[in-house]
Every structure is written in C-alpha cells, then in structure tokens.
Design an enzyme around this catalytic site. Structure first.
Site, PDB file in Angstrom:
ATOM      1  N   GLY A  21       0.770  -1.234   0.000  1.00 51.57           N
ATOM      2  CA  GLY A  21       0.000   0.000   0.000  1.00 51.57           C
ATOM      3  C   GLY A  21       0.801   1.283   0.000  1.00 51.57           C
ATOM      4  O   GLY A  21       0.373   2.291   0.579  1.00 51.57           O
ATOM      5  N   SER A  22       1.926   1.309  -0.711  1.00 51.28           N
ATOM      6  CA  SER A  22       2.682   2.567  -0.726  1.00 51.28           C
ATOM      7  C   SER A  22       1.962   3.648  -1.536  1.00 51.28           C
ATOM      8  O   SER A  22       1.999   4.829  -1.177  1.00 51.28           O
ATOM      9  CB  SER A  22       4.115   2.355  -1.227  1.00 51.28           C
ATOM     10  OG  SER A  22       4.155   2.163  -2.620  1.00 51.28           O
ATOM     11  N   ASN A  23       1.285   3.252  -2.608  1.00 45.62           N
ATOM     12  CA  ASN A  23       0.483   4.252  -3.333  1.00 45.62           C
ATOM     13  C   ASN A  23      -0.695   4.720  -2.480  1.00 45.62           C
ATOM     14  O   ASN A  23      -1.054   5.900  -2.500  1.00 45.62           O
ATOM     15  CB  ASN A  23      -0.004   3.680  -4.665  1.00 45.62           C
ATOM     16  CG  ASN A  23       1.035   3.826  -5.756  1.00 45.62           C
ATOM     17  OD1 ASN A  23       1.293   4.935  -6.221  1.00 45.62           O
ATOM     18  ND2 ASN A  23       1.658   2.715  -6.134  1.00 45.62           N
ATOM     19  N   ARG A  55     -15.946 -14.364  -9.811  1.00 43.84           N
ATOM     20  CA  ARG A  55     -15.411 -13.004  -9.800  1.00 43.84           C
ATOM     21  C   ARG A  55     -16.522 -11.974  -9.602  1.00 43.84           C
ATOM     22  O   ARG A  55     -16.393 -11.042  -8.817  1.00 43.84           O
ATOM     23  CB  ARG A  55     -14.678 -12.745 -11.132  1.00 43.84           C
ATOM     24  CG  ARG A  55     -13.924 -11.436 -11.193  1.00 43.84           C
ATOM     25  CD  ARG A  55     -13.152 -11.321 -12.498  1.00 43.84           C
ATOM     26  NE  ARG A  55     -12.156 -12.370 -12.641  1.00 43.84           N
ATOM     27  CZ  ARG A  55     -10.966 -12.372 -12.028  1.00 43.84           C
ATOM     28  NH1 ARG A  55     -10.625 -11.388 -11.251  1.00 43.84           N
ATOM     29  NH2 ARG A  55     -10.123 -13.365 -12.209  1.00 43.84           N
ATOM     30  N   MET A  87      -4.656  -6.291  -6.887  1.00 39.77           N
ATOM     31  CA  MET A  87      -4.214  -7.269  -7.877  1.00 39.77           C
ATOM     32  C   MET A  87      -5.332  -8.249  -8.245  1.00 39.77           C
ATOM     33  O   MET A  87      -5.169  -9.472  -8.197  1.00 39.77           O
ATOM     34  CB  MET A  87      -2.970  -8.001  -7.369  1.00 39.77           C
ATOM     35  CG  MET A  87      -1.827  -7.062  -6.999  1.00 39.77           C
ATOM     36  SD  MET A  87      -1.381  -5.887  -8.310  1.00 39.77           S
ATOM     37  CE  MET A  87      -0.296  -6.922  -9.271  1.00 39.77           C
ATOM     38  N   ARG A  88      -6.465  -7.677  -8.593  1.00 40.29           N
ATOM     39  CA  ARG A  88      -7.611  -8.464  -9.058  1.00 40.29           C
ATOM     40  C   ARG A  88      -8.100  -7.858 -10.359  1.00 40.29           C
ATOM     41  O   ARG A  88      -8.211  -6.636 -10.474  1.00 40.29           O
ATOM     42  CB  ARG A  88      -8.781  -8.368  -8.063  1.00 40.29           C
ATOM     43  CG  ARG A  88      -8.525  -8.989  -6.722  1.00 40.29           C
ATOM     44  CD  ARG A  88      -8.692 -10.482  -6.727  1.00 40.29           C
ATOM     45  NE  ARG A  88     -10.008 -10.924  -7.179  1.00 40.29           N
ATOM     46  CZ  ARG A  88     -10.272 -12.175  -7.564  1.00 40.29           C
ATOM     47  NH1 ARG A  88      -9.326 -13.073  -7.573  1.00 40.29           N
ATOM     48  NH2 ARG A  88     -11.484 -12.508  -7.957  1.00 40.29           N
ATOM     49  N   HIS A 120      -0.847   1.908 -13.052  1.00 40.17           N
ATOM     50  CA  HIS A 120      -0.160   0.767 -13.661  1.00 40.17           C
ATOM     51  C   HIS A 120       1.311   1.116 -13.836  1.00 40.17           C
ATOM     52  O   HIS A 120       1.627   2.211 -14.312  1.00 40.17           O
ATOM     53  CB  HIS A 120      -0.791   0.444 -15.018  1.00 40.17           C
ATOM     54  CG  HIS A 120      -0.173  -0.749 -15.676  1.00 40.17           C
ATOM     55  ND1 HIS A 120      -0.393  -2.038 -15.231  1.00 40.17           N
ATOM     56  CD2 HIS A 120       0.691  -0.857 -16.704  1.00 40.17           C
ATOM     57  CE1 HIS A 120       0.303  -2.873 -15.978  1.00 40.17           C
ATOM     58  NE2 HIS A 120       0.965  -2.187 -16.871  1.00 40.17           N
ATOM     59  N   ASP A 162      -6.115  -2.895 -18.262  1.00 41.85           N
ATOM     60  CA  ASP A 162      -5.084  -1.855 -18.431  1.00 41.85           C
ATOM     61  C   ASP A 162      -5.256  -1.060 -19.726  1.00 41.85           C
ATOM     62  O   ASP A 162      -4.278  -0.513 -20.256  1.00 41.85           O
ATOM     63  CB  ASP A 162      -3.674  -2.470 -18.379  1.00 41.85           C
ATOM     64  CG  ASP A 162      -3.380  -3.140 -17.048  1.00 41.85           C
ATOM     65  OD1 ASP A 162      -3.926  -2.691 -16.021  1.00 41.85           O
ATOM     66  OD2 ASP A 162      -2.595  -4.109 -17.038  1.00 41.85           O
ATOM     67  N   GLU A 180       5.134   7.111  -9.304  1.00 40.03           N
ATOM     68  CA  GLU A 180       3.738   6.734  -9.033  1.00 40.03           C
ATOM     69  C   GLU A 180       3.169   7.561  -7.888  1.00 40.03           C
ATOM     70  O   GLU A 180       2.029   8.030  -7.934  1.00 40.03           O
ATOM     71  CB  GLU A 180       3.644   5.243  -8.685  1.00 40.03           C
ATOM     72  CG  GLU A 180       4.037   4.308  -9.811  1.00 40.03           C
ATOM     73  CD  GLU A 180       3.829   2.840  -9.450  1.00 40.03           C
ATOM     74  OE1 GLU A 180       2.841   2.514  -8.769  1.00 40.03           O
ATOM     75  OE2 GLU A 180       4.657   2.004  -9.859  1.00 40.03           O
TER      76      GLU A 180
END
Ligand code: GAR
Length: 210
Positions: A12-14, A65, A90-91, A109, A145, A174
């Site tokens: 979770g750095s972003n 999903r 990451m889903r 991304h 993406d 980012e």
C-alpha cells in the site's frame, strides 16, 4: 469533497501517498475507506493508524469473480463512496463492476501504457531494451489496463538496471502522479468522455501530464 475508497492487495505505498495527499486542506477528495481483497494486506494497518476505516473481504470466499465484485460494490455503496482508486489491487475487475463505476474508478499501472499491460512490467521492459519506462494512471474499463490515460510519468532505464531498481525509480513517480490524477478527477478537471480522458488544465496540472 468526493468520498474516496482506495482498494489494495499488499503493502500500500500508493495508498499511503493518496492518504497523505487527501489529508491536506483543500484537496478535492477525502479518503474514507481502504479496502483489501487480502485480509493480511500490510496497507490495512497503515490505514487504521492514519485513522481511516480499513475493511477486507477475501475473494476466495466467493464462487465467482462477479459475486466477489458485487460484495465489494455493496461495501462501497454502504459508505456512500463517490470515487474508487485501485492502488496495487491485484484483481481483474469484472465487466459488471467496471460498468457500475465507469468514470469513477481509476487505477495506477507501473508502465507507460499502452506498453506492457499486465504483470512483470519492469522485467519485460528490461527484456525489450526500452530506454524510457514509467507509470500511468487511467480510468478502469473492462479491458485490462486499456482505459483512457489520465496522467503519466516517465523515467530513464539505466545500464545495469535490475527489475527492482527500475521498479523503485518508477514507484517514486507513481507516488507523485497518482495524487495529482485523483485531484484532477475529484475536481472535475478531467472527465471520461467516450474513449478519452478529457482535461481542462490549469497550470498546476501540467507537470502531471508531461
Ligand atoms: C505498484 O507499483 C502499482 O503500480 C502496481 O502494484 C504496485 C503496488 O504497490 N500495480 C499493478 O501492477 C496493477 N496491475 P503498492 O502496494 O506499494 O502501492
């Protein structure tokens, strides 16, 4: 201020960069929820320490999903969320959830899209021998993406770079462009119009777009 959820899967750095930016006076979005599909995501504790609600649901508990995405949507709607930021979530997002949040869900991304969609972007950039690499913030659409690009930042690829060294250089960018892109979306200075992100720029945005 637009009520914003940040979706994560890991460190979770972003997310941290977004929490720091949204805490500033006058920022057009406020972070009201951090949500993870992994109950042990490191970022959840960081969010709690920052006084932001942290919630998680494991995708493994759902049969499909879309079933998981419907549960995520219910969490977002219950908090009155206006905007969603995917930050290392990451889903793959189902077409159903993409459509529901079209124009209100953005993602970061670690590549200069449309190059290097998908995973392992830094190793693939090194394999291809590109000299410039970077990061992109884009609207989320059903195709992975492939959504309209809101902001990008470029970094040089240096001789002797490893994927980790290149990733660290990109990550610093980012953390700069994601808060800027969120500010633009939250303030209405950029909007999704068909297949394009259309911006009405002021001078504070220009650095995020070059
Ligand atoms: C970031 O580099 C982000 O761009 C990338 O995962 C990392 C998450 O780091 N996202 C993707 O690869 C999306 N397909 P963080 O948890 O420290 O923000």
């Amino acid at each position: 201020r637009r009520r914003t959820a940040i979706l994560i899967s890991g460190r979770g750095s972003n997310m941290e960069a977004l929490l720091r930016a949204t805490a500033a006076p006058g920022f057009p979005a406020e972070a009201v929820l951090v949500f993870s599909n992994r109950v042990d995501a490191g970022g959840l504790d960081i969010a709690r320490a920052a006084g932001v609600e942290a919630a998680s649901l494991s995708h493994r508990d759902y049969p499909s999903r879309e079933a998981f995405d419907r549960a995520v949507d219910a969490v977002l709607v219950a908090r009155g969320i206006d905007l969603v930021c995917l930050a290392g979530f990451m889903r793959v997002v189902s077409p159903w959830l993409c459509e529901r949040w079209l124009g209100r869900m953005i993602s970061i991304h670690p590549a200069l899209l449309p190059a290097f969609k998908g995973l392992d972007t830094h190793a693939r950039a090194l394999d291809e021998g590109v000299k410039i690499h970077g990061a992109s913030v884009h609207y989320v659409v059903p195709e992975l993406d492939a959504g309209p690009i809101i902001a990008q930042a470029a970094v040089p690829v240096l001789d002797g770079d490893t994927p980790d060294a290149l990733a660290a250089r990109v990550l610093r960018q980012e953390h700069i462009i994601y808060p800027r892109a969120l500010a633009m979306v939250a303030s209405g200075r950029v909007r999704l119009e068909g297949a394009r992100a259309v911006s009405r720029l002021d001078t504070s945005d220009s650095a995020a777009l070059t």
